[in-house]
Design a protein around this motif. Structure first.
Motif, PDB file in Angstrom:
ATOM      1  N   HIS A 215     -10.540  -5.083   6.315  1.00 55.34           N
ATOM      2  CA  HIS A 215     -11.107  -4.085   5.453  1.00 55.34           C
ATOM      3  C   HIS A 215     -11.519  -2.908   6.231  1.00 55.34           C
ATOM      4  O   HIS A 215     -12.252  -3.159   7.126  1.00 55.34           O
ATOM      5  N   LEU A 216     -10.989  -1.780   5.852  1.00 57.14           N
ATOM      6  CA  LEU A 216     -11.359  -0.471   6.328  1.00 57.14           C
ATOM      7  C   LEU A 216     -12.105   0.472   5.310  1.00 57.14           C
ATOM      8  O   LEU A 216     -11.719   0.539   4.320  1.00 57.14           O
TER       9      LEU A 216
ATOM     10  N   ALA B  61       1.561  -2.121   4.235  1.00 58.39           N
ATOM     11  CA  ALA B  61       1.248  -2.206   2.835  1.00 58.39           C
ATOM     12  C   ALA B  61      -0.246  -2.519   2.532  1.00 58.39           C
ATOM     13  O   ALA B  61      -0.916  -3.331   3.416  1.00 58.39           O
ATOM     14  N   TYR B  62      -0.936  -1.619   2.022  1.00 52.91           N
ATOM     15  CA  TYR B  62      -2.320  -1.812   1.782  1.00 52.91           C
ATOM     16  C   TYR B  62      -2.805  -1.058   0.395  1.00 52.91           C
ATOM     17  O   TYR B  62      -2.175  -0.658  -0.377  1.00 52.91           O
ATOM     18  N   TYR B  63      -4.142  -1.783   0.045  1.00 49.50           N
ATOM     19  CA  TYR B  63      -4.686  -1.288  -1.324  1.00 49.50           C
ATOM     20  C   TYR B  63      -5.680  -0.279  -0.947  1.00 49.50           C
ATOM     21  O   TYR B  63      -6.706  -0.480  -0.258  1.00 49.50           O
ATOM     22  N   GLU B  64      -5.655   1.070  -1.495  1.00 47.07           N
ATOM     23  CA  GLU B  64      -6.585   2.019  -1.376  1.00 47.07           C
ATOM     24  C   GLU B  64      -7.283   2.144  -2.642  1.00 47.07           C
ATOM     25  O   GLU B  64      -6.919   2.392  -3.629  1.00 47.07           O
TER      26      GLU B  64
ATOM     27  N   PHE C 103      -9.798   0.749   2.085  1.00 47.55           N
ATOM     28  CA  PHE C 103      -8.494   0.306   2.604  1.00 47.55           C
ATOM     29  C   PHE C 103      -8.340  -1.255   2.807  1.00 47.55           C
ATOM     30  O   PHE C 103      -9.214  -1.897   3.495  1.00 47.55           O
ATOM     31  N   PHE C 104      -7.777  -1.869   1.845  1.00 43.36           N
ATOM     32  CA  PHE C 104      -7.847  -3.585   1.863  1.00 43.36           C
ATOM     33  C   PHE C 104      -6.383  -3.734   2.318  1.00 43.36           C
ATOM     34  O   PHE C 104      -5.309  -3.663   1.929  1.00 43.36           O
ATOM     35  N   ILE C 105      -6.096  -4.322   3.722  1.00 41.56           N
ATOM     36  CA  ILE C 105      -4.832  -4.738   4.449  1.00 41.56           C
ATOM     37  C   ILE C 105      -4.560  -6.189   4.353  1.00 41.56           C
ATOM     38  O   ILE C 105      -5.347  -6.909   5.125  1.00 41.56           O
ATOM     39  N   ASP C 106      -3.804  -6.825   3.713  1.00 43.20           N
ATOM     40  CA  ASP C 106      -3.291  -7.952   3.911  1.00 43.20           C
ATOM     41  C   ASP C 106      -2.921  -8.746   5.069  1.00 43.20           C
ATOM     42  O   ASP C 106      -3.435  -9.524   5.641  1.00 43.20           O
ATOM     43  N   TYR C 107      -2.045  -7.952   5.670  1.00 42.38           N
ATOM     44  CA  TYR C 107      -1.402  -8.200   7.107  1.00 42.38           C
ATOM     45  C   TYR C 107      -1.424  -6.851   7.878  1.00 42.38           C
ATOM     46  O   TYR C 107      -0.913  -5.952   7.345  1.00 42.38           O
TER      47      TYR C 107
END
Length: 706
Positions: free
Chosen positions: A618-619, A643-646, A655-659
Motif C-alpha cells: 500500500h502506497l 498493475a495497481y489500483y489508484e 495506490f494498492f499493488i497486488d504484486y
C-alpha cells in the motif's frame, strides 16, 4: 446575487491559505454591498475568526450588472484548531445569498511508523542500530507512541502453513487433482517424520498463529485491512491455515489420498496421458507435470507412493518424444538446436523412472538424440529451471562432465547476500512456467543437493525461499508444492529447531512470553513512558544454524515539516514535485524555480525502489491543502509492467499493488494549485501489508503560492 465559495477540501495546522469566493451579479443593475466570511467551531458554533487571523471578515463590493468579482481572506491555521464551520454570505440592498459547510482541520503532527528489519543467520550474535530512534531526543516536538519488537525464531514453519492452500484448491483439472494428492502425501510425510511436528500443529489450534499476516499487526499498519482491496485474500488465507488440523488427521489423509488416486486414475486417458480438464485430449505438459510429481514424491522419501499411473504415462511420453524426433528428421534439421523447455522437462521426468521402465528399443534413438542435444545445447536454454532439468537428467544418466559444467555456470551467475541467501538477478515475474521464480529456486536446490552435494548452496537457496514467504502469500499451488518440496530436501530438518532467538534492546533483555509453537514467534511492546533512545541499539543471538528474523517497530507523533525520509528497510521511497509548463514543443516538466500561482499544474513523482518481490503493498501520498487532484476517478492502471489500483481521496492518493517485483518504479499524478498561501505537501509512505516491517516514507516540503 449569487455567492460561490471555493473552499479547500481541508486545512492543516501551520498552513497559511487564502479562502476565496466569487460573487455574481445576475441582475440588470449595478449592486453595492458586502461579502462576509464567518468561521465557527463546528462543535460549539462559537466564532473563531480571530483564532485563524480573519480580522476583517467583511469586504465591501460594487459589481456591475451581469459580472462577477472574486474576494479572498488570508487564514493562518494555528495548532489544535477545531474543525470549522464556514459561512460565506453576500448582501446588497434587498438581495442576499450564502453558503455554509464544514471544513476539516488536520493535525500537522502525524503518526509515523518506522521499522527496522532484524535478519539473522546461523549461530552467533548480530548488532543493529536504529539510527533515528537513537537520535530521537534531538527533536523537541517528537512524542513516542509505541515500540514493538517481534521475533520469528524458526520461520521455515511459515512454508508448512501454506500447505492447506494446496489441499483446498477448488478446480477439478488434472493438475490441481494431482497437487492435492501431492499436498496430502507431503502432509502425511511431514506429520510422520517427527512426532514433535505433529504436536506443534495441535498447539496451533485456536491460536492467532493461524491468522493470515494480512490480518495481524493492524496497529502497525498505515491502513486498516477493511480499507484495502485484500479483505477476501486475508480471510481465505486465515481459513486455509485453520484447516491445518484437518489436513494432518491420519484417517482423513489416507482416505483423501486414495480418493485422489482414484480420480487421477479415472481422468487418465487410454494413451496414458492426462488432459487439463476432464474429458479433453491428452496434454503433453500436464502429463509431464503429473508424472514428474510422482517421481519427486518418491525421491523425497514419501512412503507408499503409488507410481503405477506415472509408469503407465511413460509410454505416451516416450511416443511423444519419438514423434518429435521424426518431425525433425523429416525436416532434415537433426544437426540444429532442437532443445526446448518441454524436452528438458521430459528428460528430467524420465530420469526418475529409468529402472521402473527402461527406454524401449523403438524410442531409444530419439531419447539418445535429445540427451546429446542436452549435452551440446544446454547453454542456449534461456532459463535456469530448464538447465537444472538437463543437469539432473544427465547426472542420473551417468554423464560425468556436463552436469558439473551446468552447476558451475549457474553458480557463477548467482548472487549471495547475508540476509537473502543465494538468488539470481534474472528472477522475474512471468506467465511462463519455466520462469516462475519459486519453482526455479526449488530446482536449484534439487540440483545442488543431488549433483554436487553442495550443502552450503542448498542452505543459501533455502534461505532465499523462506525469506520470500516473509513478504508473499504464494498464491499458486505449484509454487507452494515446489517450495515445500525443496525446503524438505537436503538432509537438514529445518523444522526441527526449538531454540529461541534472544534479543536485547539497549541494556534490557527481552523476555520471551506467549511463544508461538513451531515458528518460535514472540513479541514485546513498550509503553510511551518506557521508550528511551538507547532502545535503538539491538543485539540478537541465534543458538543454532538456519535463518530467523525479527523487526523493531517504532511509532511516534511528529510535526510533518520535521519528518525526515526513512530508508532503513529494503523499500525506498522518495517524493519529487515538478511544475508542468506549456512551451512551443508541448508540455514540459521543470523543477520549481519560480513563484507558484493559482492555476499552475504540478506533477507529483513518487520514486520507489525494492530489492525483493513483495505482495499486498500500500502506497499513500498526502496532498497540500491548497491543491486539487486532476485524476478524481479511482481505477486500475498498468505501467512499466506493474498493475495497481489508484484511489483518490480528499487528503491523499492511494495506490494498492497486488504484486511488486523487485526493481525501480515511478508513480506520477497531476494536481492543480487552487489557493494562494504557504502549506505542506505532506509525506508519501509505503508499507507491505503482509510484512509491515517493510515500510518507508519520504519527507514533506513547503509550497509557497503567491
Amino acid at each position: 446575487l449569487m455567492v460561490r465559495p471555493n473552499p479547500p477540501r481541508f486545512l492543516r495546522e501551520g498552513d497559511v491559505l487564502e479562502f476565496t469566493t466569487r460573487v455574481l451579479n445576475t441582475g440588470k443593475t449595478d449592486r453595492t454591498g458586502k461579502v462576509k466570511l464567518s468561521l465557527k467551531n463546528a462543535n460549539t458554533e462559537e466564532l473563531v475568526n480571530k483564532l485563524l487571523g480573519n480580522d476583517s471578515p467583511e469586504i465591501s463590493f460594487t459589481i456591475p450588472a451581469g459580472e462577477s468579482r472574486s474576494f479572498s481572506w488570508r487564514l493562518a491555521v494555528p495548532d489544535r484548531a477545531p474543525t470549522l464551520l464556514y459561512q460565506v454570505t453576500a448582501s446588497a440592498d434587498d438581495q442576499a445569498d450564502g453558503e455554509e459547510n464544514y471544513l476539516p482541520v488536520l493535525s500537522r503532527r502525524i503518526l509515523v511508523t518506522e521499522s527496522l528489519p532484524l535478519p539473522i543467520r546461523n549461530k552467533g550474535t548480530k548488532k543493529f542500530q536504529f539510527e533515528k530512534l537513537l537520535t530521537a531526543n534531538e527533536s523537541n516536538t517528537l512524542e513516542h507512541q509505541s515500540l514493538t519488537v517481534q521475533v520469528a525464531s524458526n520461520p521455515a514453519w511459515y512454508a508448512v502453513l501454506a500447505l492447506p492452500y494446496l489441499m483446498e484448491y477448488p478446480h477439478e483439472c488434472a493438475e490441481q487433482q494431482f497437487n492435492r494428492l501431492y499436498a496430502n502425501s507431503l502432509a502425511a510425510h511431514i506429520a510422520n517424520s517427527d512426532p514433535k511436528i505433529r504436536r506443534v500443529f495441535d498447539l496451533w489450534k485456536g491460536t492467532d498463529a493461524l491468522d493470515s499476516p494480512l490480518e495481524k499487526n493492524e496497529e502497525l499498519k498505515s491502513l486498516l485491512l477493511l480499507e484495502t482491496p485484500w479483505v477476501s485474500e486475508a480471510k481465505n488465507e486465515s481459513q486455509a491455515r485453520r484447516n491445518l488440523g484437518i489436513l494432518f488427521d491420519n484417517n482423513r489423509l489416507n482416505t483423501e489420498i486414495n480418493r485422489l488416486l482414484d480420480q487421477l486414475n479415472k481422468s487418465q486417458n487410454p494413451d496414458g496421458g492426462w488432459s487439463w480438464m476432464p474429458g479433453g485430449r491428452s496434454n503433453d505438459y500436464i502429463t509431464l507435470y503429473i508424472t514428474t510429481g510422482f517421481g519427486r514424491l518418491r525421491h523425497l522419501g514419501v512412503k507408499n507412493v503409488n507410481t503405477n499411473l506415472a509408469i503407465k504415462a511413460l509410454t505416451r511420453l516416450d511416443n511423444w518424444i519419438q514423434k518429435r524426433y521424426n518431425q525433425i528428421e523429416k525436416r532434415k534439421q537433426l544437426d540444429t538446436n532442437n532443445l526446448s523447455t518441454t524436452v528438458s522437462l521430459y528428460l528430467y521426468c524420465r530420469s526418475f523412472y529409468l529402472k521402473d521402465k527402461p527406454i524401449a528399443a523403438g524410442n531409444k534413438k530419439a531419447f539418445d538424440y535429445f540427451v546429446e542435444q542436452g549435452k551440446k545445447y544446454w547453454l542456449k536454454l534461456g532459463n535456469r529451471q530448464s538447465k537444472a532439468h538437463i543437469a539432473i537428467a544427465l547426472h542420473r544418466l551417468a554423464d560425468k562432465q556436463t552436469p558439473g559444467d551446468i552447476v558451475k555456470s549457474i553458480l557463477e551467475h548467482s548472487v549471495t547476500n547475508e540476509e537473502l541467501g543465494m538468488y539470481w538477478r534474472d528472477t522475474e515475474y512471468s506467465w511462463w512456467w519455466y520462469r516462475a521464480p519459486i519453482e526455479t529456486q526449488a530446482m536449484m536446490i534439487e540440483m545442488f543437493n543431488e549433483i554436487s552435494d553442495n550443502k552450503e548452496a542448498v542452505r543459501e537457496c533455502q534461505i532465499w525461499l523462506i525469506k520470500q514467504k516473509q513478504t508473499q502469500a504464494w498464491k499458486t499451488t505449484k509454487a507452494t508444492a515446489d517450495a515445500v518440496y525443496s525446503i524438505l530436501l537436503g538432509g537438514d530438518n529445518l523444522l526441527a529447531s526449538t531454540k529461541l532467538v534472544d534479543v536485547s534492546l539497549g541494556s534490557s533483555k527481552v523476555k520471551p512470553e506467549n511463544v508461538e509453537a513451531g515458528t518460535g514467534f514472540y513479541q514485546q511492546k513498550f509503553n510511551p513512558s518506557e521508550i528511551k533512545s538507547e532502545l535503538g541499539s539491538v543485539e540478537m543471538t541465534k543458538h543454532d544454524p538456519g535463518v530467523a528474523w525479527g523487526s523493531l517497530h517504532w511509532q511516534y507523533l511528529e510535526d510533518m515539516s520535521k519528518v525526515t525520509p526513512h530508508t532503513a528497510t529494503p523499500l525506498r521511497l522518495s517524493k519529487e514535485i515538478y511544475i508542468r509548463e506549456n512551451e512551443k514543443t508541448g508540455k514540459v516538466l521543470k523543477p520549481i524555480d519560480r513563484d507558484l500561482k493559482p492555476g499552475d499544474e504540478l506533477l507529483v513523482r513518487l520514486i520507489l525502489r525494492t530489492d525483493r518481490d513483495m505482495e499486498f503493498v500500500h502506497l499513500k501520498d498526502q496532498r497540500g491543502s491548497g491543491t486539487e487532484p486532476v485524476n478524481v476517478l479511482s481505477r486500475y492502471k498498468y505501467q512499466d509492467g506493474l498493475a495497481y489500483y489508484e484511489s483518490t481521496r480528499d487528503a491523499s492518493s492511494h495506490f494498492f499493488i497486488d504484486y511488486l517485483p523487485k526493481g525501480n518504479y515511478i508513480f506520477e499524478y497531476p494536481v492543480k494549485i487552487f489557493h494562494r498561501g504557504r502549506y505542506q505537501t505532506g509525506i508519501a509512505n509505503i508499507q507491505s501489508m503482509y510484512a509491515p516491517e517493510f515500510n518507508s516514507h519520504s519527507a514533506s516540503q513547503w509550497l509557497e503560492v503567491k
